[in-house]
Enzyme design. Structure first.
Site, mmCIF file in Angstrom:
data_model
loop_
_atom_site.group_PDB
_atom_site.id
_atom_site.type_symbol
_atom_site.label_atom_id
_atom_site.label_comp_id
_atom_site.label_asym_id
_atom_site.label_seq_id
_atom_site.Cartn_x
_atom_site.Cartn_y
_atom_site.Cartn_z
ATOM 1 N N ARG A 53 0.852 -1.194 0.000
ATOM 2 C CA ARG A 53 0.000 0.000 0.000
ATOM 3 C C ARG A 53 0.881 1.233 0.000
ATOM 4 O O ARG A 53 2.093 1.127 0.166
ATOM 5 C CB ARG A 53 -0.950 -0.010 1.214
ATOM 6 C CG ARG A 53 -0.199 -0.392 2.470
ATOM 7 C CD ARG A 53 -0.502 0.365 3.696
ATOM 8 N NE ARG A 53 -0.468 1.779 3.577
ATOM 9 C CZ ARG A 53 0.636 2.525 3.659
ATOM 10 N NH1 ARG A 53 1.832 1.979 3.813
ATOM 11 N NH2 ARG A 53 0.570 3.841 3.556
ATOM 12 N N GLN A 218 -2.647 2.924 9.832
ATOM 13 C CA GLN A 218 -1.324 2.951 9.181
ATOM 14 C C GLN A 218 -0.327 3.793 9.975
ATOM 15 O O GLN A 218 0.876 3.525 9.937
ATOM 16 C CB GLN A 218 -1.446 3.533 7.760
ATOM 17 C CG GLN A 218 -2.175 2.637 6.769
ATOM 18 C CD GLN A 218 -3.650 2.965 6.674
ATOM 19 O OE1 GLN A 218 -4.250 3.431 7.644
ATOM 20 N NE2 GLN A 218 -4.255 2.736 5.536
ATOM 21 N N ASP A 259 -1.915 10.710 -2.716
ATOM 22 C CA ASP A 259 -2.244 9.670 -3.691
ATOM 23 C C ASP A 259 -2.495 10.229 -5.079
ATOM 24 O O ASP A 259 -2.369 9.527 -6.072
ATOM 25 C CB ASP A 259 -3.470 8.881 -3.218
ATOM 26 C CG ASP A 259 -3.069 7.952 -2.091
ATOM 27 O OD1 ASP A 259 -2.923 8.445 -0.958
ATOM 28 O OD2 ASP A 259 -2.841 6.762 -2.362
ATOM 29 N N LYS A 270 -4.887 10.186 2.530
ATOM 30 C CA LYS A 270 -5.626 9.386 3.516
ATOM 31 C C LYS A 270 -6.688 10.208 4.239
ATOM 32 O O LYS A 270 -6.449 11.364 4.605
ATOM 33 C CB LYS A 270 -4.610 8.810 4.511
ATOM 34 C CG LYS A 270 -5.173 7.943 5.617
ATOM 35 C CD LYS A 270 -6.050 6.823 5.122
ATOM 36 C CE LYS A 270 -5.387 5.958 4.085
ATOM 37 N NZ LYS A 270 -6.342 4.986 3.457
HETATM 38 O O1 MRU Z 1 -4.770 3.343 1.964
HETATM 39 P P1 MRU Z 1 -3.290 3.528 1.946
HETATM 40 O O2 MRU Z 1 -2.615 3.011 3.168
HETATM 41 O O3 MRU Z 1 -2.666 3.012 0.671
HETATM 42 O O4 MRU Z 1 -3.117 5.110 1.948
HETATM 43 C C1 MRU Z 1 -1.835 5.642 1.842
HETATM 44 C C2 MRU Z 1 -1.785 7.109 1.927
HETATM 45 O O5 MRU Z 1 -2.774 7.790 2.013
HETATM 46 C C3 MRU Z 1 -0.423 7.738 1.796
HETATM 47 O O6 MRU Z 1 -0.350 8.925 2.514
HETATM 48 C C4 MRU Z 1 -0.157 8.030 0.311
HETATM 49 O O7 MRU Z 1 -0.361 6.898 -0.483
HETATM 50 C C5 MRU Z 1 1.202 8.561 0.090
HETATM 51 S S1 MRU Z 1 2.430 7.351 0.307
HETATM 52 C C6 MRU Z 1 3.943 8.018 0.002
#
Ligand code: MRU
Length: 368
Positions: A53, A218, A259, A270
């Site tokens: 992830r 996370q 993302d 997130k």
């Molecule tokens: O749902 P996830 O754990 O994949 O979400 C991850 C995030 O929101 C991170 O902040 C984002 O992907 C940036 S990672 C460098």
């Protein structure tokens, strides 16, 4: 050992039958377990279940994964399975196979643009080599090189984000972060954590505060784990405690990952990020988004156009608890991401420099 283990990498003990090896992030922090992924279904499942992830790590996993699937399909002859016999030359059938697998992998999760970015790069190389009249074997070699390049670029890009980001940190800083935009979300270094790792490498005295990040934790399971493993002074807090922390004047800067960045500078990250950005404005704390240019999507005009993944309500009502913690059948709102308005962001830190969210169009388009 965790510090020596890449989040995701290519294993080629037998070059004809490679696989992707990844840290299983669903098992952290209690177990450091590696999983090996051999085919499309396993890659899609790993991305959907957040075994792998974080936007950049998903992109690298997808690129390596598509190469693995193509190479194994060719070695085992299964790449021909979906075609009629005599459907075309070997290279034409291979191209059809990788396009189909690439589409399946790119649909695993909707929000992180790195996923489709990585698959598009891989398919672009395969298509170019096919059009140049190359053999199937040459197409596979080209896909191999592109996947390995994407992997190495990720390490380099994160380090460069760290170099720009560390310039915004002063000795004694308290830094707040949300979710995990750490090395577990990339191959190494992370994006939001890269400036922290570089600050620590340079002997700076920093304190990092990690939001636990409901509902999948996370921040608690991954960011607190990796920063404390690196010897960085790390403090965990629940998501609803950040206003109280900021009010004490303990937070000098906020660094988060993302993302997808839309063309107007709105940022999907997130769930909970946008609330943090609004609070940062209220308490006068600079709010930095760390984004490799692979996360900038100039084809998406604004945050309103970003597709937000909705996840199962059981993550809110039952996960982590011995007994359900909500009435049976209750409706649940569980978006995985939210959009932070560009006006709430102090700056976006890319591998090519620090820019204002409104200035994305001034970036060299060849950089993206
Ligand atoms: O749902 P996830 O754990 O994949 O979400 C991850 C995030 O929101 C991170 O902040 C984002 O992907 C940036 S990672 C460098």
């Amino acid at each position: 050992m965790f510090s020596d283990t890449d989040t995701v990498k290519l294993i080629e003990d037998d070059p004809g039958s490679p696989c992707v090896e990844a840290i299983d992030q669903t098992k952290l922090p209690s177990e450091l377990t590696l999983v090996r992924l051999y085919e499309t279904g396993a890659i899609v499942d790993a991305i959907k279940r957040l075994v792998v992830r974080g936007a950049p790590a998903i992109g690298v996993c997808a690129a390596l994964g598509l190469y693995v699937v193509a190479r194994r399909g060719y070695t085992e002859g299964t790449y021909r399975d979906h075609m009629l016999q005599d459907a075309g030359s070997e290279s034409e059938v291979l191209l059809g196979f990788v396009r189909k697998q690439g589409l399946i992998i790119s649909e695993s999760r909707p929000t992180a643009v790195n996923l489709s970015w990585a698959i598009d790069r891989m398919l672009g190389v395969a298509a170019r080599l096919y059009e140049d009249g190359c053999s199937a074997s040459r197409i596979l070699d080209g896909m191999h090189d592109e996947a390995v390049t994407i992997y190495h670029e990720d390490i380099d890009v994160c380090r460069r984000i760290g170099e720009y980001g560390v310039g915004l940190i002063r000795d004694g800083f308290g830094i707040l972060t949300h979710c995990n935009a750490g090395r577990l979300a990339t191959v190494r270094y992370g994006t939001a954590t890269a400036p922290m790792y570089l600050a620590a490498e340079r002997g700076m005295d920093i304190r990092v505060y990690c939001d636990e990040t409901r509902p999948l934790l996370q921040g608690a399971r991954l960011t607190a784990y990796e920063l404390s493993a690196a010897g960085i002074d790390t403090t965990l807090l629940c998501d609803n405690m950040s206003a109280s922390l900021m009010k004490t004047g303990t937070v000098d800067a906020i660094f988060v990952g993302c993302d997808r960045v839309a063309a107007n500078g709105d940022v999907a990250n997130k769930i909970g990020t946008s609330a943090l950005a609004v609070l940062a404005g209220r308490y006068g704390v600079p709010f930095y988004v760390c984004a490799p240019t692979s996360t900038i999507d100039l084809c998406t005009p604004t945050g309103e156009d970003i597709v937000i993944e909705q996840r199962d309500g059981s993550e809110v009502t039952g996960l982590w608890y011995e007994k359900p913690m909500a009435p049976e059948g209750i409706g649940v709102y569980n978006p995985a991401f939210d959009v932070t308005d560009h006006s709430d962001i102090t700056a976006i830190i890319t591998e090519n420099g620090v820019i204002k969210p409104g200035d994305l169009n001034k970036l060299n388009y060849e950089d993206i």
